[in-house]
Design an enzyme around this catalytic site. Structure first.
Site, mmCIF file in Angstrom:
data_model
loop_
_atom_site.group_PDB
_atom_site.id
_atom_site.type_symbol
_atom_site.label_atom_id
_atom_site.label_comp_id
_atom_site.label_asym_id
_atom_site.label_seq_id
_atom_site.Cartn_x
_atom_site.Cartn_y
_atom_site.Cartn_z
ATOM 1 N N THR A 162 62.376 43.595 37.653
ATOM 2 C CA THR A 162 61.285 42.651 37.403
ATOM 3 C C THR A 162 61.466 41.464 38.355
ATOM 4 O OG1 THR A 162 62.539 41.829 35.493
ATOM 5 C CG2 THR A 162 60.727 43.347 35.050
ATOM 6 N N LYS A 188 69.124 46.383 35.690
ATOM 7 C CA LYS A 188 68.171 45.358 36.065
ATOM 8 C C LYS A 188 68.325 44.193 35.113
ATOM 9 C CE LYS A 188 64.576 44.366 34.442
ATOM 10 N NZ LYS A 188 64.133 43.302 33.443
ATOM 11 N N THR A 199 65.259 41.580 28.730
ATOM 12 C CA THR A 199 64.666 42.444 29.707
ATOM 13 C C THR A 199 65.709 42.858 30.722
ATOM 14 O OG1 THR A 199 63.830 40.309 30.305
ATOM 15 C CG2 THR A 199 62.195 41.946 30.251
ATOM 16 N N GLU A 285 67.901 34.174 37.315
ATOM 17 C CA GLU A 285 66.768 33.537 37.992
ATOM 18 C C GLU A 285 67.141 32.147 38.496
ATOM 19 O OE1 GLU A 285 63.227 35.842 35.532
ATOM 20 O OE2 GLU A 285 63.962 33.915 34.810
ATOM 21 N N ASN A 407 59.891 30.642 35.665
ATOM 22 C CA ASN A 407 59.414 30.940 34.319
ATOM 23 C C ASN A 407 58.188 30.135 33.912
ATOM 24 O OD1 ASN A 407 61.292 32.974 32.907
ATOM 25 N ND2 ASN A 407 62.658 31.658 34.089
ATOM 26 N N THR A 412 51.128 33.403 35.659
ATOM 27 C CA THR A 412 50.006 32.712 36.284
ATOM 28 C C THR A 412 50.176 32.592 37.785
ATOM 29 O OG1 THR A 412 51.085 30.576 35.846
ATOM 30 C CG2 THR A 412 49.497 31.369 34.217
#
Length: 412
Positions: A162, A188, A199, A285, A407, A412
């Site tokens: 992802t 992942k 996730t 991230e 995040n 969006t």
């Protein structure tokens, strides 16, 4: 990320190895059009399967909210340990999608089983945005288009990603009981990483023949010491899944408790799992470093695990590492709130090689040296709880402004 030291002389890492390095496995990945982000090659649907039936074991998220793939996977492995593989999509978690989502999950399994020519069921994984329906026309077309090959592990490892910045795969071989076995894997995970499996995805393969009960018990212990000891952001995914598959293609008697290869094979599976777990933590991230926290002097292993994991998951500790702030009191704060027993009059703390607290007394170490130790690719922290002799290690990453940006703009 370079694989860590080998666990025994009979073990060696395989350069360029991955999830299809063990004999008896095929895989592949394609772009279905589910995921609209990520670097090329942008793949979002993959299949990992056996050339024949596989012995499988799995653990899943303990979140009260789960994806349909988790629900169906739990039910399947409660009924049988014989499967043919797994089909995975990224970009859509198929979670909180009602009865249609459940039907879509079942449809994915059926189509993937047909694609594998399977005489055994196929597991499903879906990871990505929660609350969106799967675009099944794209999914069905993509499953038909997957090319399954012995060297398809790379494509599969990219198809499950992802927000990961790179694919995560590794493989090793171990000589045990007079035979050579191979263990491979891919994973992942980059955000929503605080596994509590039971996730983030991890798929491990081996060509060893194994007893199903031995594999299940061994895998659960390994997950507790590896994937359940990492953190990026304290959020547990609805889709966490860790599966291990054994093809038996290396031949010989099934490995079970008491088998001469049992210990070394378990070590090899754990080495692969630990490498992947650390790679997931490092790829958090926005992260710029890996944090490794070891708790020693604990009353028992559970206390050690709680303390170590709380240190790596503490937002204050993560931001201190980002700012290279030698505020070691945050280590004690985290250990203290972890639920572990702590004797603060006997507790000690090290950052890198520098002892900043020695049996309850602050040291006179130069804090500039401590700050420099926090500027490394690997930031090591150790806290001795001053109670007993148990220990455990956890892995995490620092927290940066980039995490907020990723995040804040995710859908969006």
């Amino acid at each position: 990320m370079t694989p860590s030291a080998t666990p025994s002389p009979a073990f060696e890492w395989i350069d360029g190895g991955g999830v299809t390095t063990p004999l008896g496995f095929v895989a592949g990945g394609v772009y279905a059009g589910i995921k609209t982000y990520g670097e090329e090659p942008r793949l979002d649907l993959g299949i990992l399967g056996g050339e024949g039936p596989l012995t499988a074991a799995g653990v899943f998220t303990r979140s009260a909210v789960t994806g349909h793939s988790v629900t169906i996977g739990r039910q399947l492995l409660a009924q049988t340990s014989t499967v043919r593989g797994v089909v995975v999509n990224s970009g859509n978690a198929n979670t909180v999608t009602g009865t249609q989502g459940a039907a879509d999950c079942e449809r994915m399994a059926t189509l993937a089983a047909a694609r594998l020519g399977a005489d055994a069921p196929v597991l499903v994984g879906s990871t990505g945005v929660i609350g969106r329906m799967l675009p099944m026309e794209k999914v069905e077309r993509a499953i038909a288009d997957v090319t399954l090959t012995r060297d398809g592990g790379y494509a599969f490892s990219r198809a499950i990603m992802t927000t990961d910045t790179h694919e995560k795969q590794v493989a090793a071989r171990v000589e045990a009981g007079g035979r050579v076995y191979r263990v491979g894997g891919c994973a992942k995970g980059s955000g929503m990483i605080h596994p509590n499996m039971g996730t983030m995805y991890a798929f491990i393969t081996t060509d060893a023949p194994v007893d199903a009960a031995w594999l299940d018990a061994t895998w659960r212990g390994i997950v507790d010491r590896t994937f359940n000891m990492i953190d990026v952001d304290m959020d547990t995914s609805t889709s966490d899944m860790g599966l291990v598959f054994a093809s038996g293609a290396a031949g010989g008697d099934p490995v079970a408790a008491g088998h001469p290869a049992a210990g070394l094979l378990a070590e090899a599976i754990e080495a692969v799992a630990q490498h992947l777990a650390k790679t997931v933590a490092r790829d958090g991230e926005g992260a710029t470093c890996l944090i490794e926290a070891t708790a020693t002097g604990a009353a028992d292993e559970q206390d050690a695990r709680m303390a170590a994991r709380t240190v790596v998951s503490s937002p204050l500790m993560k931001t201190a590492v980002t700012g290279r702030d030698p505020n070691w009191g945050r280590v004690m704060m985290a250990a203290g709130r972890s639920g572990a027993r702590v004797n603060q009059d006997q507790a000690s703390v090290w950052i890198g090689e520098h002892c900043v607290l020695d049996r309850g007394q602050p040291t006179t170490v130069d804090l500039k040296l401590v700050s420099q130790a926090m500027a490394q690719e690997l930031v090591s922290i150790r806290v001795d709880l001053g109670v007993g002799e148990a220990s455990a290690t956890a892995w995490g990453c620092n927290l940066t402004k980039e995490y907020v940006s990723i995040n804040a703009d995710y859908t969006t």
